[in-house]
Design a protein around this motif. Structure first.
Motif, PDB file in Angstrom:
ATOM      1  N   VAL A  64       0.823  -1.207   0.000  1.00 42.92           N
ATOM      2  CA  VAL A  64       0.000   0.000   0.000  1.00 42.92           C
ATOM      3  C   VAL A  64       0.861   1.262   0.000  1.00 42.92           C
ATOM      4  CG1 VAL A  64      -1.720   1.333   1.320  1.00 42.92           C
ATOM      5  CG2 VAL A  64      -1.927  -1.170   1.135  1.00 42.92           C
ATOM      6  N   PHE A  65       1.904   1.290   0.823  1.00 40.07           N
ATOM      7  CA  PHE A  65       2.676   2.515   1.036  1.00 40.07           C
ATOM      8  C   PHE A  65       4.036   2.536   0.348  1.00 40.07           C
ATOM      9  CE2 PHE A  65      -0.186   2.179   4.669  1.00 40.07           C
ATOM     10  CZ  PHE A  65      -0.786   3.422   4.644  1.00 40.07           C
ATOM     11  N   GLY A  66       4.476   1.423  -0.212  1.00 44.40           N
ATOM     12  CA  GLY A  66       5.767   1.389  -0.887  1.00 44.40           C
ATOM     13  C   GLY A  66       6.938   1.365   0.078  1.00 44.40           C
ATOM     14  N   ASP A  67       8.038   1.973  -0.357  1.00 43.77           N
ATOM     15  CA  ASP A  67       9.261   2.011   0.457  1.00 43.77           C
ATOM     16  C   ASP A  67       8.984   2.637   1.817  1.00 43.77           C
ATOM     17  OD1 ASP A  67      10.838   0.913  -1.536  1.00 43.77           O
ATOM     18  OD2 ASP A  67      11.480   2.850  -2.318  1.00 43.77           O
ATOM     19  N   GLY A  68       9.486   2.010   2.852  1.00 45.04           N
ATOM     20  CA  GLY A  68       9.375   2.575   4.187  1.00 45.04           C
ATOM     21  C   GLY A  68       7.999   2.501   4.801  1.00 45.04           C
ATOM     22  N   GLY A  69       7.072   1.771   4.182  1.00 44.45           N
ATOM     23  CA  GLY A  69       5.729   1.654   4.730  1.00 44.45           C
ATOM     24  C   GLY A  69       5.705   0.902   6.054  1.00 44.45           C
ATOM     25  N   PRO A  70       4.588   0.959   6.760  1.00 45.51           N
ATOM     26  CA  PRO A  70       4.511   0.339   8.086  1.00 45.51           C
ATOM     27  C   PRO A  70       4.759  -1.175   8.081  1.00 45.51           C
ATOM     28  CG  PRO A  70       2.359   1.182   7.404  1.00 45.51           C
ATOM     29  CD  PRO A  70       3.348   1.635   6.390  1.00 45.51           C
ATOM     30  N   LEU A  71       4.389  -1.859   7.013  1.00 45.75           N
ATOM     31  CA  LEU A  71       4.632  -3.303   6.960  1.00 45.75           C
ATOM     32  C   LEU A  71       6.128  -3.593   7.003  1.00 45.75           C
ATOM     33  CD1 LEU A  71       3.315  -6.174   6.532  1.00 45.75           C
ATOM     34  CD2 LEU A  71       4.079  -5.907   4.173  1.00 45.75           C
ATOM     35  N   LEU A  72       6.900  -2.895   6.191  1.00 49.45           N
ATOM     36  CA  LEU A  72       8.344  -3.131   6.162  1.00 49.45           C
ATOM     37  C   LEU A  72       8.985  -2.758   7.487  1.00 49.45           C
ATOM     38  CD1 LEU A  72       9.354  -1.986   2.579  1.00 49.45           C
ATOM     39  CD2 LEU A  72       8.623  -4.219   3.389  1.00 49.45           C
ATOM     40  N   GLN A  73       8.528  -1.666   8.087  1.00 46.16           N
ATOM     41  CA  GLN A  73       9.060  -1.273   9.387  1.00 46.16           C
ATOM     42  C   GLN A  73       8.792  -2.358  10.423  1.00 46.16           C
ATOM     43  OE1 GLN A  73       7.514   2.614  10.373  1.00 46.16           O
ATOM     44  NE2 GLN A  73       8.195   3.472   8.421  1.00 46.16           N
ATOM     45  N   LYS A  74       7.575  -2.848  10.458  1.00 48.16           N
ATOM     46  CA  LYS A  74       7.199  -3.873  11.448  1.00 48.16           C
ATOM     47  C   LYS A  74       7.929  -5.187  11.166  1.00 48.16           C
ATOM     48  CE  LYS A  74       4.540  -5.179  14.886  1.00 48.16           C
ATOM     49  NZ  LYS A  74       4.605  -4.548  16.205  1.00 48.16           N
ATOM     50  N   TRP A  75       7.934  -5.627   9.906  1.00 53.34           N
ATOM     51  CA  TRP A  75       8.564  -6.900   9.587  1.00 53.34           C
ATOM     52  C   TRP A  75      10.077  -6.833   9.786  1.00 53.34           C
ATOM     53  CZ3 TRP A  75       5.881  -9.610   4.835  1.00 53.34           C
ATOM     54  CH2 TRP A  75       4.587  -9.997   5.204  1.00 53.34           C
ATOM     55  N   THR A  76      10.710  -5.717   9.464  1.00 53.33           N
ATOM     56  CA  THR A  76      12.144  -5.564   9.684  1.00 53.33           C
ATOM     57  C   THR A  76      12.449  -5.585  11.177  1.00 53.33           C
ATOM     58  OG1 THR A  76      12.411  -4.337   7.643  1.00 53.33           O
ATOM     59  CG2 THR A  76      14.162  -4.116   9.255  1.00 53.33           C
ATOM     60  N   ASN A  77      11.596  -4.958  11.976  1.00 52.37           N
ATOM     61  CA  ASN A  77      11.791  -4.928  13.433  1.00 52.37           C
ATOM     62  C   ASN A  77      11.436  -6.259  14.090  1.00 52.37           C
ATOM     63  OD1 ASN A  77      12.729  -2.317  13.414  1.00 52.37           O
ATOM     64  ND2 ASN A  77      10.698  -1.428  13.665  1.00 52.37           N
TER      65      ASN A  77
END
Length: 167
Positions: free
Chosen positions: A149-162
């Motif tokens: 939905v949000f592309g680079d830096g979206g909440p999914l990537l932030q959460k999954w990376t963390n």
């Protein structure tokens, strides 16, 4: 927009994902723009249909489901998972291994499904013969390069990376 992240445990039949939570983005997108937004963020190999009314999962890819019409009650996480009410505009992102099924829906209920980098998907049913191969498959699935939905830096990537993994 309300965003929920939910972890699901292996219930012995549906493995779910030990490292990554499922995500539900409420009222994320207008239905007519969903497929284009998914494609813009490299979630491809899309299809339009409903969701099976039996527990299933994909061990070889993550999946995004965008509700383009109607509403439904979904069971996510297998038989001991959690029920979620979804409606037009909602987006559900399921990490590899996460069980899902439609419990009930309006007659017009329809979703667009897509996969990071257009990966092909398998369908698994939570039967004992699928293990331990599916557990190994789930661990090998790479993180997506973009949030659908949000592309680079979206909440999914932030959460999954963390969640302890690296992109």
């Amino acid at each position: 927009m309300d965003i929920q992240f939910v972890f699901f445990q292996d219930d012995g039949l549906i493995p779910n994902n030990p490292n990554l939570p499922a995500a539900i983005y409420k009222k994320a997108l207008e239905p007519e723009e969903m497929e284009a937004v998914f494609h813009q963020h490299n979630w491809l190999n899309s299809w339009t249909n409903g969701i099976f009314n039996f527990h299933h999962y994909h061990s070889n890819t993550h999946e995004v489901l965008g509700v383009i019409k109607g509403d439904a009650r979904l069971m996510i996480g297998g038989g001991s998972g959690k029920e979620f009410a979804v409606e037009t505009g909602d987006v559900i992102i399921l990490p590899a291994g996460t069980g899902h099924k439609c419990l009930e829906s309006t007659d017009d209920f329809s979703v667009i499904g897509a996969y990071p980098n257009g990966m092909d998907y398998n369908t698994k049913y939570g039967i004992p013969a699928e293990r331990p191969e599916v557990i190994e498959d789930i661990q090998r699935v790479p993180l997506p390069n973009e949030d659908p939905v949000f592309g680079d830096g979206g909440p999914l990537l932030q959460k999954w990376t963390n969640s302890g993994l690296n992109i």
